[in-house]
Design an enzyme around this catalytic site. Structure first.
Site, PDB file in Angstrom:
ATOM      1  N   ASP A 282      15.498   1.766   9.596  1.00  0.00           N
ATOM      2  CA  ASP A 282      14.588   1.005  10.450  1.00  0.00           C
ATOM      3  C   ASP A 282      13.824   1.994  11.330  1.00  0.00           C
ATOM      4  OD1 ASP A 282      13.439  -0.588  12.401  1.00  0.00           O
ATOM      5  OD2 ASP A 282      15.286  -1.668  12.901  1.00  0.00           O
TER       6      ASP A 282
ATOM      7  N   GLU B 284      -8.829  -4.564  11.590  1.00  0.00           N
ATOM      8  CA  GLU B 284      -8.638  -5.738  12.459  1.00  0.00           C
ATOM      9  C   GLU B 284      -8.507  -5.358  13.930  1.00  0.00           C
ATOM     10  OE1 GLU B 284      -6.070  -8.871  11.242  1.00  0.00           O
ATOM     11  OE2 GLU B 284      -6.422  -8.503   9.123  1.00  0.00           O
TER      12      GLU B 284
ATOM     13  N   ILE C  88       0.842  -1.207   0.000  1.00  0.00           N
ATOM     14  CA  ILE C  88       0.000   0.000   0.000  1.00  0.00           C
ATOM     15  C   ILE C  88       0.871   1.249   0.000  1.00  0.00           C
ATOM     16  CG2 ILE C  88      -1.929   1.203   1.093  1.00  0.00           C
ATOM     17  CD1 ILE C  88      -2.635  -1.407   2.530  1.00  0.00           C
TER      18      ILE C  88
ATOM     19  N   ASP D 116      -7.748 -24.629   9.693  1.00  0.00           N
ATOM     20  CA  ASP D 116      -8.106 -23.219   9.879  1.00  0.00           C
ATOM     21  C   ASP D 116      -6.949 -22.452  10.528  1.00  0.00           C
ATOM     22  OD1 ASP D 116      -9.720 -21.047   9.677  1.00  0.00           O
ATOM     23  OD2 ASP D 116     -11.291 -21.777  11.013  1.00  0.00           O
ATOM     24  N   ARG D 117      -6.938 -21.133  10.278  1.00  0.00           N
ATOM     25  CA  ARG D 117      -5.998 -20.223  10.958  1.00  0.00           C
ATOM     26  C   ARG D 117      -6.374 -20.170  12.435  1.00  0.00           C
ATOM     27  NH1 ARG D 117      -5.822 -14.180   8.607  1.00  0.00           N
ATOM     28  NH2 ARG D 117      -4.154 -14.970   7.287  1.00  0.00           N
TER      29      ARG D 117
ATOM     30  N   SER E 109      -0.812  -5.688  17.981  1.00  0.00           N
ATOM     31  CA  SER E 109       0.305  -4.726  17.833  1.00  0.00           C
ATOM     32  C   SER E 109      -0.175  -3.462  17.121  1.00  0.00           C
ATOM     33  CB  SER E 109       1.491  -5.371  17.094  1.00  0.00           C
ATOM     34  OG  SER E 109       1.179  -5.606  15.733  1.00  0.00           O
ATOM     35  N   LYS E 110      -1.075  -3.607  16.150  1.00  0.00           N
ATOM     36  CA  LYS E 110      -1.610  -2.410  15.464  1.00  0.00           C
ATOM     37  C   LYS E 110      -2.484  -1.600  16.432  1.00  0.00           C
ATOM     38  CE  LYS E 110      -1.305  -1.272  11.701  1.00  0.00           C
ATOM     39  NZ  LYS E 110      -0.291  -0.442  10.975  1.00  0.00           N
TER      40      LYS E 110
ATOM     41  N   GLY F 290      -7.406 -18.645  15.809  1.00  0.00           N
ATOM     42  CA  GLY F 290      -8.074 -17.384  16.148  1.00  0.00           C
ATOM     43  C   GLY F 290      -8.637 -16.658  14.935  1.00  0.00           C
ATOM     44  N   HIS F 291      -9.021 -17.390  13.913  1.00  0.00           N
ATOM     45  CA  HIS F 291      -9.449 -16.814  12.621  1.00  0.00           C
ATOM     46  C   HIS F 291     -10.690 -15.922  12.799  1.00  0.00           C
ATOM     47  CE1 HIS F 291      -9.991 -17.883   8.062  1.00  0.00           C
ATOM     48  NE2 HIS F 291      -9.889 -16.579   8.286  1.00  0.00           N
TER      49      HIS F 291
HETATM   50  P1  NAD Z   1       3.553  -4.666   3.409  1.00  0.00           P
HETATM   51  O1  NAD Z   1       3.933  -5.806   4.312  1.00  0.00           O
HETATM   52  O2  NAD Z   1       3.321  -4.931   1.974  1.00  0.00           O
HETATM   53  O3  NAD Z   1       4.681  -3.536   3.504  1.00  0.00           O
HETATM   54  C1  NAD Z   1       5.263  -3.145   4.716  1.00  0.00           C
HETATM   55  C2  NAD Z   1       6.511  -2.324   4.391  1.00  0.00           C
HETATM   56  O4  NAD Z   1       7.087  -1.896   5.655  1.00  0.00           O
HETATM   57  C3  NAD Z   1       7.597  -3.113   3.662  1.00  0.00           C
HETATM   58  O5  NAD Z   1       8.094  -2.356   2.566  1.00  0.00           O
HETATM   59  C4  NAD Z   1       8.679  -3.317   4.714  1.00  0.00           C
HETATM   60  O6  NAD Z   1       9.999  -3.384   4.170  1.00  0.00           O
HETATM   61  C5  NAD Z   1       8.486  -2.087   5.596  1.00  0.00           C
HETATM   62  N1  NAD Z   1       8.996  -2.290   6.948  1.00  0.00           N
HETATM   63  C6  NAD Z   1       8.773  -3.357   7.763  1.00  0.00           C
HETATM   64  N2  NAD Z   1       9.434  -3.199   8.932  1.00  0.00           N
HETATM   65  C7  NAD Z   1      10.067  -1.989   8.856  1.00  0.00           C
HETATM   66  C8  NAD Z   1      10.908  -1.261   9.761  1.00  0.00           C
HETATM   67  N3  NAD Z   1      11.234  -1.757  10.964  1.00  0.00           N
HETATM   68  N4  NAD Z   1      11.363  -0.055   9.363  1.00  0.00           N
HETATM   69  C9  NAD Z   1      11.049   0.447   8.136  1.00  0.00           C
HETATM   70  N5  NAD Z   1      10.288  -0.209   7.230  1.00  0.00           N
HETATM   71  C10 NAD Z   1       9.799  -1.410   7.601  1.00  0.00           C
HETATM   72  O7  NAD Z   1       2.283  -4.011   4.104  1.00  0.00           O
HETATM   73  P2  NAD Z   1       0.975  -3.383   3.447  1.00  0.00           P
HETATM   74  O8  NAD Z   1       0.020  -4.464   3.159  1.00  0.00           O
HETATM   75  O9  NAD Z   1       1.379  -2.449   2.377  1.00  0.00           O
HETATM   76  O10 NAD Z   1       0.392  -2.560   4.688  1.00  0.00           O
HETATM   77  C11 NAD Z   1       0.809  -1.223   4.922  1.00  0.00           C
HETATM   78  C12 NAD Z   1       0.127  -0.695   6.169  1.00  0.00           C
HETATM   79  O11 NAD Z   1      -1.279  -0.731   5.988  1.00  0.00           O
HETATM   80  C13 NAD Z   1       0.422  -1.507   7.422  1.00  0.00           C
HETATM   81  O12 NAD Z   1       0.582  -0.617   8.500  1.00  0.00           O
HETATM   82  C14 NAD Z   1      -0.822  -2.369   7.600  1.00  0.00           C
HETATM   83  O13 NAD Z   1      -1.031  -2.664   8.965  1.00  0.00           O
HETATM   84  C15 NAD Z   1      -1.899  -1.462   7.048  1.00  0.00           C
HETATM   85  N6  NAD Z   1      -3.076  -2.128   6.459  1.00  0.00           N
HETATM   86  C16 NAD Z   1      -2.927  -3.081   5.498  1.00  0.00           C
HETATM   87  C17 NAD Z   1      -4.049  -3.658   4.914  1.00  0.00           C
HETATM   88  C18 NAD Z   1      -3.947  -4.686   3.816  1.00  0.00           C
HETATM   89  O14 NAD Z   1      -4.963  -5.211   3.374  1.00  0.00           O
HETATM   90  N7  NAD Z   1      -2.746  -4.996   3.302  1.00  0.00           N
HETATM   91  C19 NAD Z   1      -5.323  -3.272   5.329  1.00  0.00           C
HETATM   92  C20 NAD Z   1      -5.441  -2.309   6.332  1.00  0.00           C
HETATM   93  C21 NAD Z   1      -4.303  -1.741   6.874  1.00  0.00           C
HETATM   94  O1  TDX Z   2      -3.803 -19.039   2.007  1.00  0.00           O
HETATM   95  C1  TDX Z   2      -4.733 -18.420   2.560  1.00  0.00           C
HETATM   96  N1  TDX Z   2      -5.960 -19.009   2.677  1.00  0.00           N
HETATM   97  C2  TDX Z   2      -7.011 -18.406   3.300  1.00  0.00           C
HETATM   98  O2  TDX Z   2      -8.105 -18.980   3.396  1.00  0.00           O
HETATM   99  C3  TDX Z   2      -4.557 -17.087   3.093  1.00  0.00           C
HETATM  100  C4  TDX Z   2      -3.224 -16.399   2.999  1.00  0.00           C
HETATM  101  C5  TDX Z   2      -5.643 -16.494   3.700  1.00  0.00           C
HETATM  102  N2  TDX Z   2      -6.824 -17.127   3.815  1.00  0.00           N
HETATM  103  C6  TDX Z   2      -7.963 -16.432   4.456  1.00  0.00           C
HETATM  104  C7  TDX Z   2      -7.677 -15.825   5.811  1.00  0.00           C
HETATM  105  C8  TDX Z   2      -8.554 -14.594   5.818  1.00  0.00           C
HETATM  106  O3  TDX Z   2      -9.871 -14.936   6.243  1.00  0.00           O
HETATM  107  O4  TDX Z   2      -8.276 -15.338   3.592  1.00  0.00           O
HETATM  108  C9  TDX Z   2      -8.627 -14.171   4.352  1.00  0.00           C
HETATM  109  C10 TDX Z   2      -7.668 -13.048   3.997  1.00  0.00           C
HETATM  110  O5  TDX Z   2      -6.398 -13.399   4.528  1.00  0.00           O
HETATM  111  P1  TDX Z   2      -5.127 -12.450   4.345  1.00  0.00           P
HETATM  112  O6  TDX Z   2      -4.955 -12.127   2.908  1.00  0.00           O
HETATM  113  O7  TDX Z   2      -3.983 -13.065   5.090  1.00  0.00           O
HETATM  114  O8  TDX Z   2      -5.639 -11.102   5.039  1.00  0.00           O
HETATM  115  P2  TDX Z   2      -6.180 -10.780   6.512  1.00  0.00           P
HETATM  116  O9  TDX Z   2      -5.728 -11.799   7.485  1.00  0.00           O
HETATM  117  O10 TDX Z   2      -7.667 -10.550   6.390  1.00  0.00           O
HETATM  118  O11 TDX Z   2      -5.413  -9.397   6.822  1.00  0.00           O
HETATM  119  C11 TDX Z   2      -5.266  -8.403   5.782  1.00  0.00           C
HETATM  120  O12 TDX Z   2      -6.226  -7.384   5.917  1.00  0.00           O
HETATM  121  C12 TDX Z   2      -6.107  -6.533   7.023  1.00  0.00           C
HETATM  122  C13 TDX Z   2      -3.867  -7.793   5.803  1.00  0.00           C
HETATM  123  O13 TDX Z   2      -2.890  -8.823   5.662  1.00  0.00           O
HETATM  124  C14 TDX Z   2      -3.640  -6.979   7.055  1.00  0.00           C
HETATM  125  O14 TDX Z   2      -2.371  -6.339   7.008  1.00  0.00           O
HETATM  126  C15 TDX Z   2      -4.721  -5.935   7.142  1.00  0.00           C
HETATM  127  O15 TDX Z   2      -4.607  -5.220   8.343  1.00  0.00           O
END
Ligand code: NAD
Ligand code: TDX
Length: 338
Positions: free
Chosen positions: A61, A129, A14, A276-277, A157-158, A279-280
């Protein structure tokens, strides 16, 4: 005066999309992308902007207090948009420690640096979440008033970092916004998460693992709509407020996987139900009314967004194959030095 925007985590999914959005949209801003380049960070995605005059990359970092303080002292940023995090729930179940270090301690270091050097606004990118889970009643949604009840080490943690952001506002008057977004999808999504994992595995004719019965629900948002939401909150959000981001696109995991398989014209026999994961969480669903009142409206439906995303993965096979093999990190030649 040119404004200086620090974007943390801008080599990730993102944050990376947001860096590109900002560099291209705001030529009058200098965009600093700070990222540690963990397994989830990749700079090859920025090859089209890396030579632009308003783009800088800093490898650092966020939990390294000395370096972060020195950087903030030197640059006196106007805005921080904080994405950097450990983001994958499954990894947090097997290794929670790094989630506390990066997501909690790293956020606190950034807040301290912003407090010490002064800032126009600190935007903290959080997640739905932190609210825990909803049951399957389709009339219930997370609002900004929903109590925080995180269930995984990741979401705990978030939530901890959200509370620190709130505390720095209440205690020190730091100007902040918190955004809480639903599940994103789109270009450059790391193929450990459900949608890119499914697309990449289906294209390689590999089985797609579905946790449990596949009935868990997520509320999907295209990453471009998320970028526009953060832009709006950055410029128009009321200081101290929380904004939920979501586009009413609830789907079961099974529906998501079947849609991708069908668009790609492959067999549903690729689906494999696995354990299942732990705490899913059952269901996430966002009420975005507060952000809509600020002027935000998503452009993508799930149907248009997933079609765009699948086409992107078809057009960018080299990128995700490199990411899966782990042989993709390219260090930036014009790296900024603190
Ligand atoms: P991502 O895992 O794709 O990217 C995380 C980035 O942070 C990476 O480039 C990594 O190198 C960097 N990073 C990790 N540890 C670091 C550190 N100690 N110092 C500096 N950089 C560091 O994550 P994302 O999916 O792009 O998510 C971005 C943000 O959005 C996160 O805070 C996540 O909690 C939040 N978020 C994500 C989703 C989603 O669906 N992906 C949804 C809601 C919120
Ligand atoms: O292999 C899989 N099979 C499966 O059934 C994976 C990777 C996931 N899943 C399920 C678990 C979840 O119900 O799919 C759903 C989505 O899983 P993820 O893609 O791991 O996302 P989720 O756990 O919902 O969290 C994501 O959205 C909220 C992001 O990774 C988080 O960073 C964000 O905060």
């Amino acid at each position: 005066m040119r404004k200086k925007i620090l974007i943390t985590g801008g080599a990730g999914f993102i944050g990376g999309n947001f860096v590109q959005y900002m560099v291209n949209k705001y030529l009058e801003y200098d965009i600093y992308n700070l990222d540690l380049l963990t397994y989830a960070g990749d700079l090859t995605k920025h090859k089209e902007i890396e030579d632009k005059k308003n783009y800088f990359f800093i490898r650092a970092d966020i939990a390294d207090r000395e370096t972060i303080l020195a950087l903030f002292e030197k640059e006196k940023f106007d805005y921080v948009v904080h994405f950097a995090a450990e983001s994958h729930v499954d990894r947090s179940i097997t290794d929670p420690g790094v989630f506390v270090r990066t997501n909690v301690l790293g956020t606190q270091v950034l807040l301290d640096a912003a407090k010490l050097t002064g800032i126009t606004k600190f935007i903290h990118v959080s997640t739905d979440e932190v609210y825990g889970e909803l049951d399957f009643d389709p009339t219930t949604f997370f609002t900004e008033e929903t109590p925080l009840q995180p269930n995984s080490p990741y979401s705990a943690s978030k939530a901890s970092s959200d509370l620190l952001v709130r505390a720095y506002h209440e205690t020190y008057g730091l100007p902040v916004n918190i955004t809480r977004c639903s599940n994103n999808y789109g270009p450059y999504h790391f193929p450990e998460k459900l949608i890119p994992l499914t697309i990449s595995r289906v294209l390689n004719e590999q089985k797609v693992p579905i946790y449990g019965d596949g009935k868990n629900i997520r509320d999907w948002l295209h990453v471009f709509d998320h970028c526009a939401a953060i832009d709006l909150v950055m410029h128009e959000g009321v200081i101290g407020e929380v904004y939920n981001v979501g586009g009413h696109n609830e789907r079961t995991n099974l529906e998501v996987v079947k849609t991708i398989i069908n668009v790609l014209g492959k067999s549903e026999e690729l689906i494999e139900f696995v354990a299942d994961r732990l705490g899913h969480d059952k269901r996430y669903a966002i009420d975005p009314t507060k952000l809509e009142k600020l002027g935000w409206k998503p452009k993508y439906t799930f149907e248009t967004g997933i079609a765009q995303t699948i086409q992107w993965y078809l057009d960018n096979k080299e990128w995700w194959e490199q990411v899966i093999s782990g042989k993709y990190q390219k260090y930036f030649e014009k790296q900024y030095s603190i």
